[in-house]
Design a protein around this motif. Sequence first.
Motif, short mmCIF file in Angstrom:
data_model
loop_
_atom_site.label_atom_id
_atom_site.label_comp_id
_atom_site.label_asym_id
_atom_site.label_seq_id
_atom_site.Cartn_x
_atom_site.Cartn_y
_atom_site.Cartn_z
N ILE A 189 16.96 -9.89 -36.14
CA ILE A 189 17.40 -8.72 -35.38
C ILE A 189 17.20 -8.92 -33.87
CG2 ILE A 189 16.94 -6.27 -34.99
CD1 ILE A 189 16.12 -6.21 -38.02
N GLU A 190 16.16 -9.65 -33.52
CA GLU A 190 15.87 -9.87 -32.10
C GLU A 190 17.02 -10.59 -31.39
OE1 GLU A 190 11.92 -11.34 -31.30
OE2 GLU A 190 11.16 -10.26 -33.04
N ALA A 191 17.87 -11.28 -32.14
CA ALA A 191 19.01 -11.97 -31.54
C ALA A 191 19.99 -10.99 -30.90
CB ALA A 191 19.73 -12.82 -32.59
N LEU A 192 19.91 -9.73 -31.30
CA LEU A 192 20.84 -8.72 -30.76
C LEU A 192 20.33 -8.07 -29.48
CD1 LEU A 192 21.89 -7.09 -34.13
CD2 LEU A 192 23.36 -8.41 -32.62
N GLN A 193 19.16 -8.45 -29.00
CA GLN A 193 18.62 -7.78 -27.82
C GLN A 193 19.50 -7.91 -26.58
OE1 GLN A 193 14.64 -9.10 -27.02
NE2 GLN A 193 15.18 -11.25 -27.16
N GLY A 194 20.28 -8.97 -26.48
CA GLY A 194 21.18 -9.15 -25.34
C GLY A 194 22.29 -8.12 -25.28
N VAL A 195 22.56 -7.43 -26.40
CA VAL A 195 23.59 -6.40 -26.43
C VAL A 195 23.26 -5.28 -25.45
CG1 VAL A 195 24.71 -4.66 -27.90
CG2 VAL A 195 24.28 -6.95 -28.79
N SER A 196 21.98 -5.08 -25.18
CA SER A 196 21.58 -3.99 -24.28
C SER A 196 22.20 -4.13 -22.89
CB SER A 196 20.06 -3.92 -24.17
OG SER A 196 19.54 -5.07 -23.54
N LYS A 197 22.63 -5.35 -22.54
CA LYS A 197 23.27 -5.58 -21.24
C LYS A 197 24.72 -5.10 -21.20
CE LYS A 197 20.47 -9.72 -20.72
NZ LYS A 197 20.50 -11.17 -20.87
N PHE A 198 25.25 -4.73 -22.38
CA PHE A 198 26.65 -4.33 -22.50
C PHE A 198 26.73 -2.95 -23.15
CE2 PHE A 198 26.22 -8.92 -22.82
CZ PHE A 198 27.01 -9.33 -21.77
N PRO A 199 26.60 -1.88 -22.36
CA PRO A 199 26.53 -0.52 -22.93
C PRO A 199 27.66 -0.18 -23.89
CG PRO A 199 26.00 -0.47 -20.59
CD PRO A 199 26.45 -1.88 -20.90
N ALA A 200 28.85 -0.70 -23.68
CA ALA A 200 29.97 -0.38 -24.57
C ALA A 200 29.77 -0.97 -25.96
CB ALA A 200 31.27 -0.90 -23.97
N ARG A 201 28.89 -1.95 -26.11
CA ARG A 201 28.68 -2.61 -27.40
C ARG A 201 27.48 -2.06 -28.17
NH1 ARG A 201 31.77 -7.21 -27.88
NH2 ARG A 201 31.63 -6.64 -30.05
N ILE A 202 26.69 -1.21 -27.53
CA ILE A 202 25.48 -0.69 -28.19
C ILE A 202 25.84 0.09 -29.45
CG2 ILE A 202 23.54 0.93 -27.94
CD1 ILE A 202 23.36 -0.05 -25.00
N LYS A 203 26.90 0.89 -29.41
CA LYS A 203 27.32 1.63 -30.60
C LYS A 203 27.74 0.69 -31.73
CE LYS A 203 28.58 6.02 -28.57
NZ LYS A 203 29.65 7.02 -28.37
N CYS A 204 28.29 -0.44 -31.37
CA CYS A 204 28.64 -1.44 -32.38
C CYS A 204 27.39 -1.93 -33.11
CB CYS A 204 29.34 -2.64 -31.74
SG CYS A 204 30.83 -2.27 -30.82
N ALA A 205 26.38 -2.23 -32.34
CA ALA A 205 25.14 -2.77 -32.89
C ALA A 205 24.36 -1.74 -33.70
CB ALA A 205 24.27 -3.33 -31.77
N THR A 206 24.45 -0.47 -33.31
CA THR A 206 23.63 0.56 -33.97
C THR A 206 24.32 1.25 -35.14
OG1 THR A 206 24.29 2.23 -32.35
CG2 THR A 206 22.24 1.01 -31.90
#
Length: 144
Positions: free
Chosen positions: A114-131
């Motif tokens: 799961i920690e591999a997804l931490q970089g998503v936080s730099k792309f607000p439009a993708r946060i909903k994808c991850a969550t």
Amino acid sequence: MSLNNLDTLYRQVIMDHYKNPRNRGIEETGDGVTVDMNNPTCGDRIRLQLKVEEGVVTDARFEGEGCSISMSSASMMTQAVKGKTIEDALKMSSLFSDMMLGKEIDTDLEMGDIEALQGVSKFPARIKCATLAWKAMEKGVKRQ
């Protein structure tokens, strides 16, 4: 390990879960709870099936369509919550949400890939994808 090498490793982990998803495929037995959710802004959709016995997630499976972030996150989430109590699964979801907001997380729970997804936080439009999968899991365990 340099930051560039770490980013490359994280991308490889994400793509591995996207190309080789774990726990993909819904069982037609009707056991457990099934949650359907979608992200209308980008078209991601997920159907999550959870089995909970005596307060422990005994199985988590999914099917759906979407970007590599949403599908790999679903794969990682289903792996992470299996064998966890509902309380720990919800705690992991809360920690994941914090991570998506760019917050440092400190936990005694094993977060694994799961920690591999931490970089998503730099792309607000993708946060909903991850969550998306995590929100489906929260909804599902609360129905138990």
